[in-house]
Motif scaffolding. Structure first.
Motif, mmCIF file in Angstrom:
data_model
loop_
_atom_site.group_PDB
_atom_site.id
_atom_site.type_symbol
_atom_site.label_atom_id
_atom_site.label_comp_id
_atom_site.label_asym_id
_atom_site.label_seq_id
_atom_site.Cartn_x
_atom_site.Cartn_y
_atom_site.Cartn_z
ATOM 1 N N UNK A 199 0.457 -34.098 -42.089
ATOM 2 C CA UNK A 199 -0.496 -33.467 -43.012
ATOM 3 C C UNK A 199 0.210 -32.603 -44.056
ATOM 4 N N UNK A 200 -0.420 -32.460 -45.210
ATOM 5 C CA UNK A 200 0.117 -31.603 -46.264
ATOM 6 C C UNK A 200 0.269 -30.161 -45.798
ATOM 7 N N UNK A 201 -0.520 -29.781 -44.807
ATOM 8 C CA UNK A 201 -0.453 -28.411 -44.298
ATOM 9 C C UNK A 201 0.900 -28.078 -43.696
ATOM 10 N N UNK A 202 1.710 -29.087 -43.397
ATOM 11 C CA UNK A 202 3.029 -28.834 -42.802
ATOM 12 C C UNK A 202 4.094 -28.510 -43.845
ATOM 13 N N UNK A 203 3.763 -28.685 -45.114
ATOM 14 C CA UNK A 203 4.747 -28.466 -46.171
ATOM 15 C C UNK A 203 4.787 -26.995 -46.594
ATOM 16 N N UNK A 204 5.977 -26.410 -46.698
ATOM 17 C CA UNK A 204 6.089 -25.017 -47.149
ATOM 18 C C UNK A 204 5.395 -24.764 -48.489
ATOM 19 N N UNK A 205 5.448 -25.755 -49.384
ATOM 20 C CA UNK A 205 4.812 -25.587 -50.695
ATOM 21 C C UNK A 205 3.342 -25.206 -50.557
ATOM 22 N N UNK A 206 2.629 -25.919 -49.676
ATOM 23 C CA UNK A 206 1.204 -25.653 -49.520
ATOM 24 C C UNK A 206 0.947 -24.430 -48.640
ATOM 25 N N UNK A 207 1.841 -24.119 -47.761
ATOM 26 C CA UNK A 207 1.723 -22.893 -46.983
ATOM 27 C C UNK A 207 1.842 -21.676 -47.897
ATOM 28 N N UNK A 208 2.762 -21.755 -48.838
ATOM 29 C CA UNK A 208 2.905 -20.678 -49.824
ATOM 30 C C UNK A 208 1.648 -20.578 -50.685
ATOM 31 N N UNK A 209 1.123 -21.734 -51.094
ATOM 32 C CA UNK A 209 -0.088 -21.760 -51.909
ATOM 33 C C UNK A 209 -1.241 -21.036 -51.213
ATOM 34 N N UNK A 210 -1.472 -21.358 -49.935
ATOM 35 C CA UNK A 210 -2.563 -20.709 -49.202
ATOM 36 C C UNK A 210 -2.297 -19.208 -49.084
ATOM 37 N N UNK B 130 -0.741 -17.378 -51.291
ATOM 38 C CA UNK B 130 -1.047 -16.803 -52.601
ATOM 39 C C UNK B 130 -2.562 -16.643 -52.782
ATOM 40 N N UNK B 131 -3.303 -17.664 -52.396
ATOM 41 C CA UNK B 131 -4.764 -17.597 -52.515
ATOM 42 C C UNK B 131 -5.321 -16.509 -51.607
ATOM 43 N N UNK B 132 -4.829 -16.435 -50.379
ATOM 44 C CA UNK B 132 -5.313 -15.413 -49.454
ATOM 45 C C UNK B 132 -5.004 -14.007 -49.957
ATOM 46 N N UNK B 133 -3.874 -13.854 -50.656
ATOM 47 C CA UNK B 133 -3.536 -12.541 -51.214
ATOM 48 C C UNK B 133 -4.564 -12.128 -52.263
ATOM 49 N N UNK C 194 -11.277 -16.749 -59.970
ATOM 50 C CA UNK C 194 -10.958 -17.871 -60.859
ATOM 51 C C UNK C 194 -9.520 -18.337 -60.636
ATOM 52 N N UNK C 195 -8.608 -17.383 -60.512
ATOM 53 C CA UNK C 195 -7.204 -17.735 -60.284
ATOM 54 C C UNK C 195 -7.023 -18.464 -58.960
ATOM 55 N N UNK C 196 -7.730 -18.016 -57.931
ATOM 56 C CA UNK C 196 -7.603 -18.633 -56.612
ATOM 57 C C UNK C 196 -8.055 -20.094 -56.638
ATOM 58 N N UNK C 197 -9.210 -20.342 -57.239
ATOM 59 C CA UNK C 197 -9.710 -21.721 -57.300
ATOM 60 C C UNK C 197 -8.834 -22.557 -58.227
ATOM 61 N N UNK C 198 -8.378 -21.961 -59.313
ATOM 62 C CA UNK C 198 -7.497 -22.678 -60.227
ATOM 63 C C UNK C 198 -6.207 -23.116 -59.567
ATOM 64 N N UNK C 199 -5.635 -22.274 -58.728
ATOM 65 C CA UNK C 199 -4.425 -22.638 -57.996
ATOM 66 C C UNK C 199 -4.673 -23.841 -57.089
ATOM 67 N N UNK C 200 -5.835 -23.854 -56.447
ATOM 68 C CA UNK C 200 -6.169 -24.967 -55.553
ATOM 69 C C UNK C 200 -6.282 -26.274 -56.322
ATOM 70 N N UNK C 201 -6.962 -26.222 -57.465
ATOM 71 C CA UNK C 201 -7.137 -27.427 -58.281
ATOM 72 C C UNK C 201 -5.795 -27.940 -58.787
ATOM 73 N N UNK C 202 -4.970 -27.025 -59.289
ATOM 74 C CA UNK C 202 -3.682 -27.426 -59.852
ATOM 75 C C UNK C 202 -2.759 -28.027 -58.798
ATOM 76 N N UNK C 203 -2.856 -27.549 -57.573
ATOM 77 C CA UNK C 203 -1.910 -27.959 -56.536
ATOM 78 C C UNK C 203 -2.162 -29.351 -55.995
ATOM 79 N N UNK C 204 -3.424 -29.791 -55.979
ATOM 80 C CA UNK C 204 -3.697 -31.066 -55.299
ATOM 81 C C UNK C 204 -4.011 -32.205 -56.254
ATOM 82 N N UNK C 205 -3.989 -31.935 -57.555
ATOM 83 C CA UNK C 205 -4.116 -33.021 -58.518
ATOM 84 C C UNK C 205 -5.506 -33.611 -58.600
ATOM 85 N N UNK C 206 -5.574 -34.937 -58.745
ATOM 86 C CA UNK C 206 -6.843 -35.610 -58.990
ATOM 87 C C UNK C 206 -7.944 -35.302 -57.972
#
Length: 387
Positions: A281-292, A294-297, A335-347
């Motif tokens: 799963x993508x959840x195992x990647x450090x990139x997405x762990x960092x993303x979450x 950032x959003x949680x912060x 807005x920033x939190x949702x924007x980060x989510x959209x940008x990270x996962x693409x289409x």
């Protein structure tokens, strides 16, 4: 759903259960109403069945005179299901609560409104914004007028961005007299009167199911008991700014609720999405762990700001500037939190098959709610500088 009794005094556990059930139900319906642009009357019926529409009324009128803390709790949770319905409910609480504490109308008129809310689930909202005036929060006289004609009063004008329009029973209309020295203030209008009509003008990017259409008043005969107390603009003490701080905090909590829903969807998506080339799963990647992280912060900051703003507002005093700043920061964080989510996962983030793109469209609307950024910063700066 049937009645679901609960008491604010008894604690929040039973209310939490009600909100959890409603939020899940509203979330299932939300895509359909977003596409149609119609108000979810199903959701409103469920709110009435659950006893939620009358909570801001005085206890003597069958309500619970709920606190700002409880309003925030309800609106934030339901916004995670359907923010359009949550906004209609937020206005119901703010306006029915303000109306209950106002000295502008007689006890008889108040009782009439209270009974319609309690018994029929009637909705009420302030109708203030106009095509030329914009929001009265920035000053200026409304073009909507009320004039005496013999023994009657006639109302003419139009109000835009009227949240809940097609579902409202009562409108608190910001207006002025047509006198040489105009008196300005609110007029209570039953929206089923002859001459009231709705022009379907709400075609927005987000918050599409709020039904914030234009309400037109064409020579509407208004009973004198609904006129309230109209005073001259220079000395008016009745401009409903007393609820400005509550409004800012509640609106901020609503948009934070949208961001919370987007974050929760993203967490599920990252656990479920396992690309073939990754084999995990993508959840195992450090990139997405960092993303979450950032959003949680961002959302953790929002939680602290909302709690701080509630404390300041409930203490009273000069809380309006602080509440406006909190609303500005909270909505931008959302807005920033949702924007980060959209940008990270693409289409997938912009696909209408997923709720994230709707959350993104909805959360962007936080910027247009009063107080807007420049007003919030200006008020805070003036307060600090003492000018």
């Amino acid at each position: 759903m049937g009645d679901i009794p609960f008491s604010e005094a008894a604690g929040s556990s039973s209310l939490d259960d009600v909100l959890e059930n409603l939020a899940e139900l509203f979330a299932k319906r939300a895509p359909r109403y977003d596409r149609s642009g119609n108000i979810s009357t199903e959701n409103l019926r469920d709110l009435q069945d659950a006893g939620l529409l009358s909570l801001a009324l005085p206890k003597s009128a069958g309500g619970q005179n709920i606190s700002l803390q409880t309003i925030v709790q309800i609106v934030s949770r339901l916004a995670q299901g359907d923010p359009s319905t949550a906004l209609i409910l937020a206005m119901q609480y703010l306006q029915s609560g303000s109306f209950a504490h106002s000295c502008l109308w007689s006890d008889t008129v108040k009782q009439e409104v209270f009974e319609s809310i309690q018994q029929e689930g009637a909705l009420i909202n302030a109708l203030r914004v106009e095509p030329d005036l914009g929001t009265p929060a920035r000053g200026g006289l409304p073009a909507t007028t009320v004039r005496r004609q013999g023994n009657t009063w006639r109302l003419n004008g139009r109000k835009i961005f009227s949240t809940g329009s097609t579902a409202l029973h009562w409108g608190i209309v910001w207006t002025r007299t047509d006198e040489t020295e105009p008196r300005v203030g609110p007029v209570l209008v039953p929206l089923d009167l002859r001459g009231v009509r709705i022009e379907k003008s709400w075609h927005q990017l987000g918050m599409r199911a709020t039904g914030s259409h234009t309400i037109i008043f064409d020579d509407v005969e208004v009973p004198e008991r609904y006129l309230g107390l109209l005073t001259t603009p220079a000395t008016s003490e009745n401009n409903p700014l007393a609820i400005a701080s509550w409004h800012a905090v509640v609106v901020a909590a609503l948009y934070d609720g949208i961001a919370q829903a987007a974050r929760d969807w993203l967490v599920t998506f990252l656990h479920q999405r396992a690309p073939a080339n990754l084999g995990a799963p993508l959840a195992t990647l450090p990139r997405f762990q960092i993303l979450i992280g950032e959003i949680d912060a961002l959302l953790l900051s929002n939680t602290a700001l909302i709690e701080h703003a509630i404390r300041l507002t409930e203490l009273g005093g000069e809380s309006e500037a602080a509440a406006g700043l909190a609303k500005q920061v909270i909505t931008e964080n959302a807005i920033a939190a949702v924007g980060k989510a959209v940008a990270a996962i693409g289409n997938p983030g912009l696909s209408q098959n997923n709720p994230l793109e709707r959350h993104y469209r909805d959360v962007l609307c936080g910027r247009v709610h009063t107080p807007q950024a420049d007003s919030a910063f200006l008020a805070a700066g003036r307060k600090t500088l003492g000018v």
